[in-house]
Structures are given as structure tokens and as C-alpha cells.
Design an enzyme around this catalytic site. Sequence first.
Site, PDB file in Angstrom:
ATOM      1  N   GLY A 116       0.809  -1.207   0.000  1.00 22.90           N
ATOM      2  CA  GLY A 116       0.000   0.000   0.000  1.00 22.90           C
ATOM      3  C   GLY A 116       0.843   1.257   0.000  1.00 22.90           C
ATOM      4  N   SER A 117       0.229   2.356  -0.392  1.00 20.96           N
ATOM      5  CA  SER A 117       0.890   3.655  -0.264  1.00 20.96           C
ATOM      6  C   SER A 117       0.758   4.124   1.181  1.00 20.96           C
ATOM      7  CB  SER A 117       0.220   4.677  -1.175  1.00 20.96           C
ATOM      8  OG  SER A 117       0.438   4.333  -2.512  1.00 20.96           O
ATOM      9  N   GLY A 118       1.498   5.196   1.496  1.00 25.56           N
ATOM     10  CA  GLY A 118       1.422   5.736   2.853  1.00 25.56           C
ATOM     11  C   GLY A 118       2.619   5.329   3.703  1.00 25.56           C
ATOM     12  N   HIS A 119       3.465   4.438   3.140  1.00 25.22           N
ATOM     13  CA  HIS A 119       4.645   3.972   3.880  1.00 25.22           C
ATOM     14  C   HIS A 119       5.937   4.608   3.362  1.00 25.22           C
ATOM     15  CE1 HIS A 119       2.093   1.114   5.801  1.00 25.22           C
ATOM     16  NE2 HIS A 119       1.838   0.457   4.694  1.00 25.22           N
TER      17      HIS A 119
ATOM     18  N   ASP B 181      -2.436  -8.562   0.534  1.00 27.54           N
ATOM     19  CA  ASP B 181      -1.208  -8.756  -0.245  1.00 27.54           C
ATOM     20  C   ASP B 181      -1.046 -10.217  -0.657  1.00 27.54           C
ATOM     21  OD1 ASP B 181       0.391  -6.055  -0.072  1.00 27.54           O
ATOM     22  OD2 ASP B 181      -0.460  -6.391   1.907  1.00 27.54           O
TER      23      ASP B 181
ATOM     24  N   HIS C 268      -0.516   0.150  10.255  1.00 32.26           N
ATOM     25  CA  HIS C 268      -1.629   0.872   9.630  1.00 32.26           C
ATOM     26  C   HIS C 268      -2.575   1.374  10.704  1.00 32.26           C
ATOM     27  CE1 HIS C 268      -0.199  -2.405   7.049  1.00 32.26           C
ATOM     28  NE2 HIS C 268      -0.169  -1.462   6.148  1.00 32.26           N
TER      29      HIS C 268
END
Lengths: 334, 216
Positions: A55-58, A111, A221
Site C-alpha cells: 500500500g501507499s502511505g509507507h 497482499d 496501519h
Amino acid sequence: MKKLINNPTVVVEEMIEGYVKAYPKHVRQLEENARALVTAKETCEGKVGVLIGGGSGHEPAFMGYIGSGMADGVAVGNIFASPPPDPILEATKVIDKGEGVIYIYGNYAGDVMNFGMAAELADLESGIRVGSVLVTDDVASAPKEEKEKRRGIAGEFFVTKAAGAAADKGYNLDDVVRVAQKANDYMRTMGVGLTPCSLPQTGKPSFELEENEMEIGLGHHGEPGIEKGELQPADQVVDRLVHDILADMPIEKGEKVAVLVNGLGSTTRMELYIMFRRVEQILSEKGIEIHRSYVGDYSTSLEMGGASVTILKLDEELAEFVDHAADCPMYVQK
Amino acid sequence: MKMTAEDLKTFLKNVVVMIEEQKEYLCELDRKLGDGDHGVTMSIGWQAVNEKLEAELKDEQDCGKICITTGRTFLSAVGSSVGPLYATGFMRGAKAFQGKSELTDVELKDFWVAFVEGIKERGKAEVGDKTMIDTLQPTLESLQTNFEKSNDFLAAFSEAVIAAEQGMESTKEMLSKRGRSSRLGERSLGTKDPGATSAYLILDTFLTTIKSAQVA
């Protein structure tokens, strides 16, 4: 929470656009799929392809680790959500140089399904061999008896590093998978959360903690952790984190390790160095040698406050790979 | 009863509208159990489906193709865990609708059976794990039992949606065993599972759609 964005629904697209424009010598966006990024440098025939993603955001994970000695391709998902099979598959086709591709990703239900579907399709549609290593370094996410259920967090950096170095040295797919799996098995991470992050689309905090509280084992998350308590001084927090790591994976006197103190987004370098100082004290007291250390934001959770400590036990092979050079937009090692 | 390709598209459009209305509520449930994005994820996926409904599916009369496109579009837009799950559901279900522009009671029943079986196979969750399966499995059982008795899809599906609602409500008292929320342990008690909730809402939307199609 305040954010410098234009439109919450296109944050991922605009982020990728900016990133690709900022590092044209390193990364290339595929025409077939805008969420698939590959290295801009042509990799040599016969090299095992290394594909990471999530995911994005990492950020800087995962796309910051495209480059020599690390990943050849990255599939970018929505915020905190696995990418679908298509970008994974498109990147796979480009980075396969005849020796197959290794997928490295965190052990999350989404994932596992999406990368699993992509691996099946790569084999069916293009006859590309795919090996997979699921990162499971988060000690707090499941007890030792259920280690295979653990989630992947900051330690994915080390697994990517080991696989990237092995692939660079010309190892075949089975050996790259073996090395990456060993890095995962020899590694543990424990984290602490102080303040929440908020998703651009909802703007709401992902969890609640009082001003004077911290949470041990808080997820990457914003998933609740294992224990909420009053915020303690850095030394005591690090004592707890390192204690839990060593209880789960004993390390003998004289052994070598690599250490990663990772910030989750809004925690300052100052705090991270204060934490590392304590990690070093504990390990040197025990006669454990820190072979190499990494302190900084390697895998974040948007603007979450908090940090994690990862310890990777090194044998000769892993020590060699940890020392291997890397040249990525977000991480350079000489 | 009869259901046409236009009715099927009306159902999908009704889901798009329903998800937008319930987006905040689904996020709120998810904030207690996970990362708080379930409503956003569903919205991203269904908005992508909506774009297809307004473009390439506008004149499509093959119900199988409509479902395949829906599944693929949803998956490509969201990834996540709901992506592969709903995509598998729609694509497996599509087999019952292949080449058909009008659907019979048996085909509708077969669609939902394949839909649920596909999701079960992909996600490998069991009843009691606090997932969408807690809504879908009782739906499947009720639908099969009642359809066998009556061969009346509308009646059987009405019963199945009641079972779905009970299944969804039962997740309140369950401990999370799958997905990211499984690390919560006892703290997961007391909150309905967002995935079980959205699954119920989709089934309920299907029921209201076919009911109003019969009246019309």
C-alpha cells in the site's frame, strides 16, 4: 488533520507523478500500468528480478527502494491497501530477465491474495517463474507459536536488501528466495505508537491515544497494539522493545547483528537517535556486535508518531549482503 | 420471476449509490477494528464500476460479461483484500449468466451460490472468524434450502437476506481471527465487522432491486 494535498482521491497518482519526475535516472513508470514502476537502468540478462510492493502511505517504502542492490520493480497500491494483480504482473514481465522474479511483501491478507494471483498469472500467461517471501517480522502481531501469522513491518527493508544483494551477485531464483527467507527468519521488530495518522480521504485519526499514552506493538496501519500504557522515557521504551525481541529470538554473546531504528512518520531524528543510543547500550552490554546500523524513516505510516526497532541476526552470508552497495532514490549505501 | 440485463445494471448502480451513502459508517466500523478505510475502499471500487456502467457496459446485454467486467474493474481499482474477494465472487457467478440477457430463478440461485463459494475459496475464512463469510455462509445455506423447497428465487432470497442480517449481527460478539484486526483479540468484541456489514448491504440492495423490478 492538516495535509498539503490537492484532492484526496488522486493523492497516489500525484505522488507517483512527482516521484518519477524527481528521479528519472532511477525510476520509470510503465505505460501499461501507472501503478507499476521499474528501474530506469537496464538490468543484465540472467539476473533474478526483485519485486516489492504494498500500500501507499509507507514512503519511502516501497518505491524509494528501486535501484541497484535493491528492487527492480514496485507495485503501488492505494493507501494502506495491497496493489491489485495487474501492476504486479506488468512490472514482473518487464523485470524478468529469464531467471524468474522474487516477490517480497508483508504478510497481510490482501497482499497474499493479490501477489498470489499475480504469481499464478505470471506463470500461466508468460511462463515466468515467481518465488515469494512473506515478511513476518512484527513480534507483537502474533505469539511465537503462531509465528507464520505475523505481519510484516519495517524489517521488509532488510529482506529486500538481502534479496537485492543476492540477485546482484548472480544467485539463482532458489538461492535468492533462500537468502530472503533467511533474512526474514533471522529478524524481529517491535514498535511503539504515540500519535495516530489520518487517511487523506477521511481526515480522521486512525486510532485514539491520550496525550500521555503510548501503545506497544501498534500496527503499521494504525491497528491497535498489544498494550496501552502511560508514556515512558525513551530508555524504558527501548528496554521493553529490545527485551521482547530478544525473548522471541535469543542472540548469543559474540554474535553480529544489523539494527534498524525506524521512524513512523512524525517522530524526529532526534528521538530516533536517542532510541538508538539505548539499543546500542543494551546490545554492547550483552556482548552483541552491531555490524551495521540504520536510523531514520525507512517505512512510515503517513504522519503517525512512533518508532520501531528491528534486529537482524547476521551469519557470514547475511553480513556480506548487508554490506552490499545500493543506489536508490531514497537509500544509498557505498 | 425474471431479471433482465438492465435490472442487473440497476442493481449495480444501486450498490454504487448505497456505498456512497454508507461510506462514512463503514469507515467508522473499520476504525474500531482496522485502519478505518473499508468505506473508502468500497467506494473507490464501486465508483470504478460506475464508470464502466456509464461507458462500455451501457449497451451490454450479456449478464455474464457485465459481471466479469464488474469483478475485474473492482479488483483493478482497489486491490486490498476485498478486491480479490469480490472479483472472485463476480467472476465465478458470471458463469451462471454467460450469454444470457434474461435470467431465470435457477440461474439467479446458481449465481449467488457460485459467488459465495468463490469468495470462500479465495479468502479461506470460516464462519466465526468475524469476516464477510459470517454474512455470506448463512445466506448460502438459507438460499439453497429455501430454493429447494419452493424453486422461487424471490421468496428464497428474501429468506436468505434475513439470514444474512443475522449473520452480520452475530459478528458483534465475535473475536477477529482473520485479516489485520485478528491482532486485536478481545478488543474486537462489540463491533460489527465492516466486511460482513457491506456484504449484507449488497445482498439487501439486490433484494430491493429485484422486488422493485417485479412491481415495474
